[in-house]
Design an enzyme around this catalytic site. Structure first.
Site, PDB file in Angstrom:
ATOM      1  CG  ASP A 213      70.885  16.066  -0.541  1.00 42.66           C
ATOM      2  OD1 ASP A 213      69.828  15.764  -0.088  1.00 42.66           O
ATOM      3  OD2 ASP A 213      71.934  15.659  -0.251  1.00 42.66           O
TER       4      ASP A 213
ATOM      5  CD1 TRP B  55      65.139  25.422   3.597  1.00 38.81           C
ATOM      6  CD2 TRP B  55      63.050  24.594   3.954  1.00 38.81           C
ATOM      7  NE1 TRP B  55      64.218  26.723   3.636  1.00 38.81           N
ATOM      8  CE2 TRP B  55      63.034  25.926   3.709  1.00 38.81           C
ATOM      9  CE3 TRP B  55      61.949  23.840   4.275  1.00 38.81           C
ATOM     10  CZ2 TRP B  55      61.822  26.723   3.822  1.00 38.81           C
ATOM     11  CZ3 TRP B  55      60.786  24.526   4.278  1.00 38.81           C
ATOM     12  CH2 TRP B  55      60.481  26.023   4.197  1.00 38.81           C
TER      13      TRP B  55
ATOM     14  CG  HIS C 231      60.148  16.142   0.225  1.00 40.16           C
ATOM     15  ND1 HIS C 231      61.624  16.274  -0.048  1.00 40.16           N
ATOM     16  CD2 HIS C 231      59.719  15.117   1.071  1.00 40.16           C
ATOM     17  CE1 HIS C 231      61.846  15.080   0.788  1.00 40.16           C
ATOM     18  NE2 HIS C 231      60.933  14.644   1.498  1.00 40.16           N
TER      19      HIS C 231
ATOM     20  CB  SER D 110      67.458   7.710  -5.496  1.00 42.32           C
ATOM     21  OG  SER D 110      67.071   7.116  -4.459  1.00 42.32           O
ATOM     22  CB  THR D 111      66.505   2.894  -7.268  1.00 42.26           C
ATOM     23  OG1 THR D 111      67.842   2.958  -7.136  1.00 42.26           O
ATOM     24  CG2 THR D 111      65.920   2.961  -8.944  1.00 42.26           C
ATOM     25  CD  GLU D 112      69.942   3.719  -4.205  1.00 41.38           C
ATOM     26  OE1 GLU D 112      69.837   4.803  -4.831  1.00 41.38           O
ATOM     27  OE2 GLU D 112      70.219   2.753  -4.857  1.00 41.38           O
TER      28      GLU D 112
ATOM     29  CG  LEU E 126      64.889  23.643 -20.566  1.00 42.17           C
ATOM     30  CD1 LEU E 126      66.425  23.596 -20.554  1.00 42.17           C
ATOM     31  CD2 LEU E 126      64.371  24.234 -19.286  1.00 42.17           C
TER      32      LEU E 126
HETATM   33  C1  V07 Z   1      59.861  15.884  -6.146  1.00 41.46           C
HETATM   34  C2  V07 Z   1      60.489  18.313  -5.062  1.00 41.46           C
HETATM   35  C3  V07 Z   1      61.950  18.911  -5.616  1.00 41.46           C
HETATM   36  C4  V07 Z   1      63.015  18.535  -4.362  1.00 41.46           C
HETATM   37  C5  V07 Z   1      63.233  17.093  -4.612  1.00 41.46           C
HETATM   38  C6  V07 Z   1      62.586  16.155  -3.989  1.00 41.46           C
HETATM   39  C7  V07 Z   1      60.941  16.338  -3.804  1.00 41.46           C
HETATM   40  C8  V07 Z   1      59.068  17.897  -9.134  1.00 41.46           C
HETATM   41  C9  V07 Z   1      58.887  16.609  -9.585  1.00 41.46           C
HETATM   42  C10 V07 Z   1      58.467  16.104 -10.691  1.00 41.46           C
HETATM   43  C11 V07 Z   1      58.598  14.846 -11.370  1.00 41.46           C
HETATM   44  C12 V07 Z   1      58.168  14.145 -12.495  1.00 41.46           C
HETATM   45  C13 V07 Z   1      57.631  15.153 -13.319  1.00 41.46           C
HETATM   46  C14 V07 Z   1      57.051  16.453 -12.947  1.00 41.46           C
HETATM   47  C15 V07 Z   1      57.639  16.992 -11.580  1.00 41.46           C
HETATM   48  C16 V07 Z   1      59.095  15.483  -8.497  1.00 41.46           C
HETATM   49  C17 V07 Z   1      59.301  13.868  -6.890  1.00 41.46           C
HETATM   50  C18 V07 Z   1      59.805  14.524  -6.052  1.00 41.46           C
HETATM   51  C19 V07 Z   1      59.250  12.423  -6.679  1.00 41.46           C
HETATM   52  F1  V07 Z   1      57.320  14.787 -14.416  1.00 41.46           F
HETATM   53  N1  V07 Z   1      59.615  17.980  -7.875  1.00 41.46           N
HETATM   54  N2  V07 Z   1      59.556  16.646  -7.338  1.00 41.46           N
HETATM   55  N3  V07 Z   1      58.970  14.333  -8.135  1.00 41.46           N
HETATM   56  N4  V07 Z   1      60.489  16.934  -5.171  1.00 41.46           N
END
Ligand code: V07
Length: 255
Positions: free
Chosen positions: A35, A40, A52, A80-82, A146
């Site tokens: 979060d 930021w 992001h 999230s779903t929200e 991992l």
């Molecule tokens: C997202 C970056 C990290 C901070 C939190 C919100 C934004 C990595 C992924 C991801 C998801 C699936 C996958 C590989 C990478 C990601 C979303 C948002 C929607 F198989 N970061 N990140 N997906 N953020």
């Protein structure tokens, strides 16, 4: 009781220097609510999406550290779903992040023997997101290191409703008796089915709540909250969280 709490606070605060960790007591499964990305960016006069993007760059470091320390599963709450309620341009940007992340990192993840998994409903994702994610799952399915588990389009109550529907169906079909429904049966129908419950939950950015994240699975987990915003989160903070976990779960020769 009050004394115990005071001691605990002192212990936990006393981890500002580089924490030395007990390799025998590394949490097997760490879950993180990442979060504070929007905040930021706002602090710097940047658009939320810049936060992001910066937050995404933190993930690779934490994956590396998890691998190094011997964490077996790392679950990251990505969407999230929200989150669908956010402005459409932001949702569109977020839905491009899995591809961007995997384009840059998948070869390295394969090299590091990481298994990519998803917890959440993939059906509602845009095709381009689903394709990228499925490819990563497939390309890493032969690995046994991992488990990097992204919670993507995930909501815990929705997950529980679906699990219960599955269980009801089995009962209806006569494959299961009501008397035989146990915690293990319910747990195995959750989207996290084969995974051990998290030992440690980390949430950044100062919010002290679960926000519909793994309500069932976190029943016995240790929680560690920090004011640090996710884009500012470093290996040092991660180790600090694990050091606190180790202090809380240390057993003094007893059972
Ligand atoms: C997202 C970056 C990290 C901070 C939190 C919100 C934004 C990595 C992924 C991801 C998801 C699936 C996958 C590989 C990478 C990601 C979303 C948002 C929607 F198989 N970061 N990140 N997906 N953020």
């Amino acid at each position: 009781m009050l004394k115990k709490w005071t001691n605990r606070k002192e212990e936990e605060n006393n981890t500002s220097e580089e924490a030395s960790l007990d390799p025998q007591n590394i949490p097997e499964h760490v879950a993180i609510i990442m979060d504070g990305n929007g905040r930021w960016a706002k602090k710097r006069g940047l658009p939320r999406v810049a936060g992001h993007r910066e937050g995404m760059n933190v993930i690779k470091k934490i994956v590396k550290t998890s691998n190094k320390l011997g964490v077996k599963t790392l679950t990251l709450y990505a969407f999230s779903t929200e989150n669908w309620k956010r402005p459409k341009p932001e949702v569109d940007f977020l839905m491009r992040l899995p591809e961007r992340f995997l384009k840059a990192e998948l070869p390295q993840l394969i090299e590091e023997n990481v298994q990519v998994r998803i917890t959440g409903s993939k059906e509602a994702l845009p095709g381009h997101t689903r394709d990228a994610v499925n490819k990563a799952i497939e390309d890493t399915s032969g690995n046994d290191g991992l488990i990097l588990n992204f919670a993507l389009n995930y909501g815990s109550r929705h997950e529980m409703v679906e699990a219960m529907k599955d269980v009801y169906k089995e009962i209806e079909r006569g494959r299961l008796a009501i008397e035989d429904v146990t915690e293990d049966i319910i747990g195995s129908h959750l989207m996290t089915g084969g995974l051990k419950d998290p030992d440690l939950l980390i949430r950044t950015s100062g919010e002290i709540r679960l926000s519909n994240f793994m309500l069932w699975q976190l029943a016995y987990s240790e929680f560690w909250f920090t004011e640090v915003l996710w884009p500012d989160f470093t290996e040092k903070h991660f180790k600090e969280a694990i050091a606190v976990y180790q202090k809380r779960t240390r057993r003094f020769g007893g059972v």
